[in-house]
Write a protein that holds these residues in place. Structure first.
Motif, PDB file in Angstrom:
ATOM      1  N   ARG A 191       0.824  -1.215   0.000  1.00 53.44           N
ATOM      2  CA  ARG A 191       0.000   0.000   0.000  1.00 53.44           C
ATOM      3  C   ARG A 191       0.854   1.260   0.000  1.00 53.44           C
ATOM      4  O   ARG A 191       0.472   2.284  -0.565  1.00 53.44           O
ATOM      5  CB  ARG A 191      -0.982  -0.022   1.174  1.00 53.44           C
ATOM      6  N   TYR A 194       1.517   1.737  -3.523  1.00 52.05           N
ATOM      7  CA  TYR A 194       0.407   2.385  -4.252  1.00 52.05           C
ATOM      8  C   TYR A 194       0.444   3.891  -3.997  1.00 52.05           C
ATOM      9  O   TYR A 194       0.189   4.687  -4.902  1.00 52.05           O
ATOM     10  CB  TYR A 194      -0.964   1.858  -3.806  1.00 52.05           C
ATOM     11  N   PHE A 195       0.734   4.247  -2.765  1.00 47.64           N
ATOM     12  CA  PHE A 195       0.850   5.675  -2.432  1.00 47.64           C
ATOM     13  C   PHE A 195       1.924   6.315  -3.316  1.00 47.64           C
ATOM     14  O   PHE A 195       1.731   7.381  -3.902  1.00 47.64           O
ATOM     15  CB  PHE A 195       1.205   5.819  -0.948  1.00 47.64           C
ATOM     16  N   LYS A 197       3.091   5.184  -6.191  1.00 49.68           N
ATOM     17  CA  LYS A 197       2.729   5.208  -7.620  1.00 49.68           C
ATOM     18  C   LYS A 197       1.720   6.324  -7.900  1.00 49.68           C
ATOM     19  O   LYS A 197       1.750   6.936  -8.971  1.00 49.68           O
ATOM     20  CB  LYS A 197       2.247   3.848  -8.109  1.00 49.68           C
ATOM     21  N   ASN A 198       0.843   6.609  -6.943  1.00 50.92           N
ATOM     22  CA  ASN A 198      -0.118   7.705  -7.163  1.00 50.92           C
ATOM     23  C   ASN A 198       0.611   9.023  -7.380  1.00 50.92           C
ATOM     24  O   ASN A 198       0.259   9.816  -8.251  1.00 50.92           O
ATOM     25  CB  ASN A 198      -1.060   7.849  -5.960  1.00 50.92           C
ATOM     26  N   ARG A 199       1.638   9.228  -6.558  1.00 49.23           N
ATOM     27  CA  ARG A 199       2.427  10.457  -6.711  1.00 49.23           C
ATOM     28  C   ARG A 199       3.194  10.442  -8.035  1.00 49.23           C
ATOM     29  O   ARG A 199       3.236  11.440  -8.763  1.00 49.23           O
ATOM     30  CB  ARG A 199       3.431  10.575  -5.557  1.00 49.23           C
ATOM     31  N   GLN A 202       1.480  11.316 -11.334  1.00 46.79           N
ATOM     32  CA  GLN A 202       1.217  12.723 -11.654  1.00 46.79           C
ATOM     33  C   GLN A 202       2.238  13.257 -12.647  1.00 46.79           C
ATOM     34  O   GLN A 202       1.925  14.046 -13.519  1.00 46.79           O
ATOM     35  CB  GLN A 202       1.235  13.570 -10.381  1.00 46.79           C
ATOM     36  N   PRO A 205       2.290   9.680 -16.144  1.00 48.89           N
ATOM     37  CA  PRO A 205       1.033   8.928 -16.147  1.00 48.89           C
ATOM     38  C   PRO A 205       1.068   7.696 -17.054  1.00 48.89           C
ATOM     39  O   PRO A 205       0.846   7.803 -18.251  1.00 48.89           O
ATOM     40  CB  PRO A 205       0.007   9.961 -16.640  1.00 48.89           C
ATOM     41  N   ASN A 210      -1.367   1.999 -14.271  1.00 54.09           N
ATOM     42  CA  ASN A 210      -2.294   2.491 -13.248  1.00 54.09           C
ATOM     43  C   ASN A 210      -3.531   1.599 -13.147  1.00 54.09           C
ATOM     44  O   ASN A 210      -3.972   1.249 -12.057  1.00 54.09           O
ATOM     45  CB  ASN A 210      -2.685   3.934 -13.548  1.00 54.09           C
ATOM     46  N   LYS A 211      -4.076   1.218 -14.292  1.00 47.61           N
ATOM     47  CA  LYS A 211      -5.257   0.342 -14.294  1.00 47.61           C
ATOM     48  C   LYS A 211      -4.918  -0.985 -13.622  1.00 47.61           C
ATOM     49  O   LYS A 211      -5.689  -1.512 -12.818  1.00 47.61           O
ATOM     50  CB  LYS A 211      -5.752   0.082 -15.726  1.00 47.61           C
ATOM     51  N   PHE A 213      -2.608  -1.572 -11.439  1.00 45.81           N
ATOM     52  CA  PHE A 213      -2.466  -1.327  -9.999  1.00 45.81           C
ATOM     53  C   PHE A 213      -3.831  -1.224  -9.329  1.00 45.81           C
ATOM     54  O   PHE A 213      -4.021  -1.671  -8.204  1.00 45.81           O
ATOM     55  CB  PHE A 213      -1.691  -0.022  -9.764  1.00 45.81           C
ATOM     56  N   GLN A 214      -4.789  -0.600 -10.019  1.00 51.09           N
ATOM     57  CA  GLN A 214      -6.114  -0.442  -9.408  1.00 51.09           C
ATOM     58  C   GLN A 214      -6.784  -1.790  -9.167  1.00 51.09           C
ATOM     59  O   GLN A 214      -7.371  -2.027  -8.116  1.00 51.09           O
ATOM     60  CB  GLN A 214      -6.991   0.443 -10.297  1.00 51.09           C
ATOM     61  N   PHE A 282       9.460  11.177   0.706  1.00 48.30           N
ATOM     62  CA  PHE A 282       9.734  10.175   1.747  1.00 48.30           C
ATOM     63  C   PHE A 282       8.971  10.477   3.040  1.00 48.30           C
ATOM     64  O   PHE A 282       8.434   9.571   3.684  1.00 48.30           O
ATOM     65  CB  PHE A 282      11.246  10.143   2.020  1.00 48.30           C
ATOM     66  N   ASP A 283       8.884  11.745   3.407  1.00 51.45           N
ATOM     67  CA  ASP A 283       8.200  12.115   4.663  1.00 51.45           C
ATOM     68  C   ASP A 283       6.729  11.695   4.624  1.00 51.45           C
ATOM     69  O   ASP A 283       6.209  11.120   5.587  1.00 51.45           O
ATOM     70  CB  ASP A 283       8.277  13.632   4.902  1.00 51.45           C
ATOM     71  N   ARG A 288       2.295   7.950   5.892  1.00 47.69           N
ATOM     72  CA  ARG A 288       1.218   7.083   5.410  1.00 47.69           C
ATOM     73  C   ARG A 288       1.411   5.658   5.931  1.00 47.69           C
ATOM     74  O   ARG A 288       0.476   5.014   6.384  1.00 47.69           O
ATOM     75  CB  ARG A 288       1.186   7.108   3.873  1.00 47.69           C
TER      76      ARG A 288
END
Lengths: 347, 86, 245
Positions: A191, A194-195, A197-199, A202, A205, A210-211, A213-214, A282-283, A288
């Motif tokens: 997870r 995933y956090f 990869k979301n960043r 951006q 893309p 992404n699909k 991963f979803q 990283f922070d 998270r």
């Protein structure tokens, strides 16, 4: 398509359709049976290849570090799934077909996740993975990047713990294995990924990725819920005073503390060590991860006698090592080993 | 089972009405009952746990899907629609 | 009210959260040799200053009468003991809103006046006191109302800034806006969670893991100096305090 609509009429025979495990299984049937080949076919590689080619080398490297641990992790879990099926059918749990049904779905899903990453990596990112194709079961090793960071060690540990749990393990062994896999690997490491990869999406893309991963993270959500249910069962028996279950919560906490070291190292490896070109931060990743751990260990499992400061200390120790670590050198070392293995396999 | 409009999250940008309308449209396209679609989409987000915990979907819209306006519930609905095609 | 109870008073620095308490905390941080040792090198090459962001003090829902009794009891007693004539004179300069509030109540004037003042919401209190009342108000209540006006934002937040470098506390301050001063780290939580933290009921790591607290800043540095960071919150919980709410 809508299988569970018919459940009330069909009634329950020997299968307990009220069981949470059954519900998880049923949701796997409804949601988890996506076809990786069809996904790839429908979305296509073209757009992702174009974006991939436009990335700078350090950006590609950041993706490669994330994807390495995902594919090796999924591969390791696909191998361990048979052990999970054995473990959940032992008398330490109230024997029920529903857990085994779900574990069989988990096995299929993990294999499919491996398949998706295999397809993706081979068709889009292969320039970053000259040493990839060797199956770890055919004399190969993990991808050098995976081996260089905490994730590689965590997956090795996972194999050992799952084997111990499946082959005559007691509830404490099972608790360790389930904590390592469902909380550590799936619940925080994946997870956290995933956090990340979301960043990264951006800036870069990669639509198909992404699909994928979803779908994968949706499947993993059920796996985590399954693991937490298993752990709650073990904890319940410990709290009831059943002698064989004493030590379960302690084992969960000890394993969680051990694993946060591997996870912290991996978090640094995919961000700070390479200058975080795609801006994961990283922070934020650490925060998270801490929240995810807190939700599972404190809110859901409410384990007794946990010392949160041990957790921070383990992360701090890992960070101290990470700062002194030359990951590039380690990757090179594993590159060399990999090359030898590849030649040996080819001979 | 959690209802889609009961899920709590800090980054929800769409109103409950928008969510319900999107679910109804999707249900009509898929030939399913809206309640069923709503339930499945909620499950995608929280695996039945009552909390948003699907990182992979919840934050996925960022920068990559203008249609979902970054609301994870709409993103999860997209995932469900695509899943039905696979 | 007995004479013994009337004597039970405390200094402003004993109340949390106040700027005076923050200065005591500063002194305690400075006095801690363990902190000097564990925080050696902290803030060198990076900003090591902290802000403790204490959100939503219950100033909207709580009234003056909800403050600790020793803070307002002397005011209550004083007003009730004043002859009506004197009280009339004191109330002459009261803001119209206060005068109307007293007017709308029933009962003897002293009781109406005392109840009106004690039932004033804390967020409105600084605007409702007037010079004449301040003369009969206990000093501590005066000070606290000043604190409220000068150091608590309209939304009820307190931003306590703590300067830290190389094992020393370089100063403390309260800010009316978070950006008023540079800082490297912000620890944020609701007032209730802060109370749990500074009484030692909530461990800071558990608070962050459970989402009751949030830490914003360089986590590599926090992990590198984890002992010092924990000690900082330990000192806060060990510094004696009385809670305003």
């Amino acid at each position: 398509m809508d299988a569970s609509d018919s459940t009330p009429e069909s009634g329950a025979g020997r299968i307990d359709t009220d069981s949470t495990y059954y519900e998880l299984y049923q949701k796997s049937v409804e949601l988890g049976t996506w076809d990786a080949e069809k996904l790839v076919e429908k979305v296509g590689f073209e757009e992702d290849r174009e974006v991939w080619e436009s990335l700078a080398d350090d950006e590609k490297e950041q993706w490669a570090r994330v994807i390495s641990y995902f594919i090796d992790g999924e591969h390791a879990v696909a191998q361990d799934a048979r052990r999970i099926m054995t473990t959940v059918s032992t008398p330490w749990f109230d024997r029920s077909i529903e857990k085994e049904m779900f574990a069989s779905a988990l096995a299929l899903e993990e294999a499919k996740h491996t398949q998706f990453f295999d397809l993706y990596l081979s068709n889009v990112m292969i320039d970053k993975f000259p040493q990839y194709e060797l199956d770890t079961r055919r004399g190969g090793v993990q991808i050098p990047r995976t081996d260089a960071c905490g994730a590689g060690k965590m997956f090795d540990r996972q194999g050992t713990l799952q084997a111990q749990a499946a082959h005559g393990g007691d509830p404490v062994d099972i608790a360790r294995a389930a904590t390592n896999y469902h909380i550590g690997v799936e619940g925080i490491l994946a997870r956290g990924g995933y956090f990340a990869k979301n960043r990264m999406m951006q800036e870069a893309p990669l639509t198909l990725l992404n699909k994928g991963f979803q779908f994968i993270s949706t499947d993993e959500g059920r796996h985590i819920t399954f693991g937490l249910e298993l752990l709650e069962e073990l904890i319940e028996k410990e709290r009831q005073g059943v002698p064989e279950y004493q030590g379960v919560q302690n084992a969960i906490w000890e394993q969680a503390v051990e694993d946060i070291g591997y996870i912290t190292d991996t978090g640094y490896f995919i961000t700070g060590d390479i200058g975080d070109p795609l801006g994961v931060d990283f922070d934020d990743l650490v925060n998270r991860g801490a929240r995810l751990a807190g939700d599972m260990l404190f809110d859901t499992l409410d384990i007794d006698n946990a010392q949160p400061r041990d957790y921070m200390q383990a992360a701090a120790d890992a960070m101290e090592e990470a700062r002194d670590n030359d990951y590039g050198e380690v990757i090179e070392k594993y590159d060399h080993i990999y090359e030898q293995k590849k030649q040996a396999a080819g001979d | 089972m959690t209802k889609l409009t009961d899920i709590e999250g800090t980054d929800f940008t769409a109103s409950d009405e928008e969510i319900e309308a999107a679910v109804e449209d999707a249900a009509a396209d898929l030939g399913m009952a809206p309640e069923r679609v709503s339930e499945e989409v909620a499950y995608i987000l929280d695996s039945g746990s009552g909390r948003v915990n699907n990182e992979g979907v919840a934050g996925a819209a960022v920068g990559s899907n203008a249609d979902t306006h970054d609301d994870p519930r709409l993103e999860a609905l997209d995932v469900f629609k695509l899943r039905q095609e696979l | 009210m007995s004479a013994q109870q009337e004597e039970e008073t405390y200094e402003l620095e004993e109340y949390w959260p106040t700027t005076a308490w923050l200065e005591v905390y500063e002194a305690d941080l400075t006095a801690s040799e363990e902190l000097s040792e564990k925080m050696s090198g902290w803030g060198q090459g990076f900003n090591g200053d902290f802000v403790f962001e204490i959100n939503n003090l219950p100033i909207e829902e709580n009234t003056v009468g909800d403050l600790p009794e020793e803070v307002w009891s002397a005011l209550d007693t004083g007003i009730r003991q004043l002859p009506d004539g004197v009280l009339d004179t004191v109330l002459e300069d009261a803001p119209e809103e206060v005068q109307n509030g007293i007017e709308e109540r029933e009962g003897p004037l002293a009781e109406r006046a005392a109840n009106e003042l004690l039932e004033t919401r804390i967020e409105n209190a600084p605007d409702k006191v007037w010079e004449g009342l301040r003369r009969v108000m206990p000093e501590i209540l005066n000070d606290l109302l000043d604190e409220l006006e000068e150091n608590v934002t309209d939304e009820g937040h307190v931003y306590a800034w703590i300067g830290l470098e190389d094992g020393d506390c370089t100063g403390t301050d309260t800010l009316m806006e978070l950006d008023e001063r540079d800082k490297g780290f912000v620890l944020t939580g609701e007032y209730e969670q802060w109370v749990r933290l500074v009484t030692g009921e909530l461990d800071v790591v558990e608070g962050i893991m459970s989402g009751e607290l949030e830490l914003d800043g360089d986590m590599q540095k926090i992990l590198q100096y984890s002992d010092a960071a924990l000690l900082m919150t330990d000192v806060a919980s060990e510094t004696s305090k009385r809670f305003l709410f």
